[in-house]
Enzyme design. Sequence first.
Site, mmCIF file in Angstrom:
data_model
loop_
_atom_site.group_PDB
_atom_site.id
_atom_site.type_symbol
_atom_site.label_atom_id
_atom_site.label_comp_id
_atom_site.label_asym_id
_atom_site.label_seq_id
_atom_site.Cartn_x
_atom_site.Cartn_y
_atom_site.Cartn_z
ATOM 1 N N GLY A 70 1.890 -4.518 -5.359
ATOM 2 C CA GLY A 70 1.525 -4.921 -4.003
ATOM 3 C C GLY A 70 1.503 -3.731 -3.059
ATOM 4 N N THR A 71 2.495 -2.871 -3.187
ATOM 5 C CA THR A 71 2.598 -1.731 -2.268
ATOM 6 C C THR A 71 1.374 -0.821 -2.404
ATOM 7 O OG1 THR A 71 4.994 -1.837 -2.325
ATOM 8 C CG2 THR A 71 4.028 0.270 -1.676
ATOM 9 N N ASN A 150 7.517 -12.618 3.763
ATOM 10 C CA ASN A 150 8.424 -12.545 2.610
ATOM 11 C C ASN A 150 9.875 -12.844 2.962
ATOM 12 O OD1 ASN A 150 7.881 -9.915 3.897
ATOM 13 N ND2 ASN A 150 9.552 -9.220 2.620
ATOM 14 N N GLN A 179 3.075 -12.664 -1.228
ATOM 15 C CA GLN A 179 3.952 -13.836 -1.363
ATOM 16 C C GLN A 179 3.157 -15.127 -1.518
ATOM 17 O OE1 GLN A 179 7.261 -14.199 -1.657
ATOM 18 N NE2 GLN A 179 7.743 -12.035 -1.451
ATOM 19 N N SER A 199 0.401 -9.027 -5.988
ATOM 20 C CA SER A 199 1.371 -8.350 -6.855
ATOM 21 C C SER A 199 1.778 -9.319 -7.961
ATOM 22 C CB SER A 199 2.588 -7.954 -6.026
ATOM 23 O OG SER A 199 3.526 -7.336 -6.863
ATOM 24 N N HIS A 201 4.170 -9.540 -10.193
ATOM 25 C CA HIS A 201 5.537 -9.993 -10.494
ATOM 26 C C HIS A 201 6.020 -11.111 -9.572
ATOM 27 C CE1 HIS A 201 8.132 -7.857 -7.391
ATOM 28 N NE2 HIS A 201 7.012 -7.191 -7.230
ATOM 29 N N THR A 237 -5.906 6.173 -16.158
ATOM 30 C CA THR A 237 -6.046 5.236 -17.282
ATOM 31 C C THR A 237 -5.369 3.915 -16.920
ATOM 32 O OG1 THR A 237 -6.095 7.077 -18.805
ATOM 33 C CG2 THR A 237 -5.564 4.911 -19.744
ATOM 34 N N CYS A 324 13.551 -5.450 -0.633
ATOM 35 C CA CYS A 324 13.232 -4.051 -0.356
ATOM 36 C C CYS A 324 14.145 -3.462 0.706
ATOM 37 C CB CYS A 324 11.793 -3.924 0.131
ATOM 38 S SG CYS A 324 10.668 -4.819 -0.893
#
Length: 394
Positions: A70-71, A150, A179, A199, A201, A237, A324
Amino acid sequence: MAIYLDHAATTPLRAEALEAMLPYLTEHFGNPSSPHGEGRRARAGLDEAHEQVAAALGADHREIVFTSGGTESINLALKGAAWAAKPYGHHIITTAVEHQATLNAVHHLEKFGFEVTVLPVDRYGRVDPDELAGAITDRTTLVSLALANNEVGTLQPLDAVVERIRHHRRILIHVDAVQAAGAVAIDLGALDVDLVSLSAHKFGGPKGVGALFIRRGTTLLAQVHGGTQERYRRAGTENVAGAVGAAVALRLATAERVETARRARRLRERLREGLTAMPGIELTGHPMERLPGLLSIIVRDADGAALQMALDLDGLACSTGSACTTGSTEPSHVLTAMGYPEDEARGALRLSVGRSTTEAEILAATDLIRIAVERHRAAATALTSGVLSVEMSA
Ligand code: PLP
């Protein structure tokens, strides 16, 4: 095993995603840029991942770029769009409750002469679409906001924002949907925005994998330079297995979204009812317009970080706000922007349910939190009276 109520921080990898990833970590290990059979097999997996993510969002496969999370998606969207539009303007609009990825990216751009307007929010964490429209100048090139917050789970009035500003064709709209993806419907066929960050995860995919939707015709300057991968928009890659896992997770999360959201909302409401029945516990964020699985509360006269640590020892994983910023001694910038004084903001707890959360876990978590809060408050009272009696006897 602890009760895990921190799905807003991260979710467990779905078995189906792992299963789909494994061949690309073992036998199909080729480099997707290689012309031989091994390379072509990896390329086919990567192409299919682009197709699946695009289909889940109502987009075209050429509009999807895989990133490291996401970042990175947010950084590519904001810096890439801001620099590409620099000949026309240098003004960016965002809100005070954004994730650090957004706030720190735009503040970085300020060092290079970009002008940033950080809009205030109301008590629920929502931006006023009219105020946003009013902040536009003839130099504005970019607007960025998170669809779902978030820390408190509040959903922004995105349709109203888009409606107010869409006629400014030169302004790009970036949505941080990190989110929201998998929890809230996102149809990019209907939602007229230019850039959307995801993102993996957060919706059952692997960590370190993200995606950026870049609407066809949008000009971005790449931020990672090197080879021609991802249609020149992100060199290096590709993480083929990661992209495959992300795509499977997003496809499943999207297909199951309505049912998952219904269940999550029911569990969240049970938890809310159990906790807000206690004196001095209140919900933060919007009561209705919020992520189905995210409960955010303030426990008055308590320190959220101390409570979170005590609950961890009791076998409950939750957070004070955003993972975070855990470890930071500053109160949440989200809650202070929403008007909570610092001492109240320090009592914040975030509990987020996921696919694996059970009713029994919610009942057990409610008890654990109630007991921890009582213990915490009793200790604080004892400490205060102890301090007072020491002072009086001195
Ligand atoms: N944006 C929001 C709203 C988030 O919640 C997060 C992660 O917590 C991010 C961005 C950053 O995503 P990542 O952890 O994939 O870098």
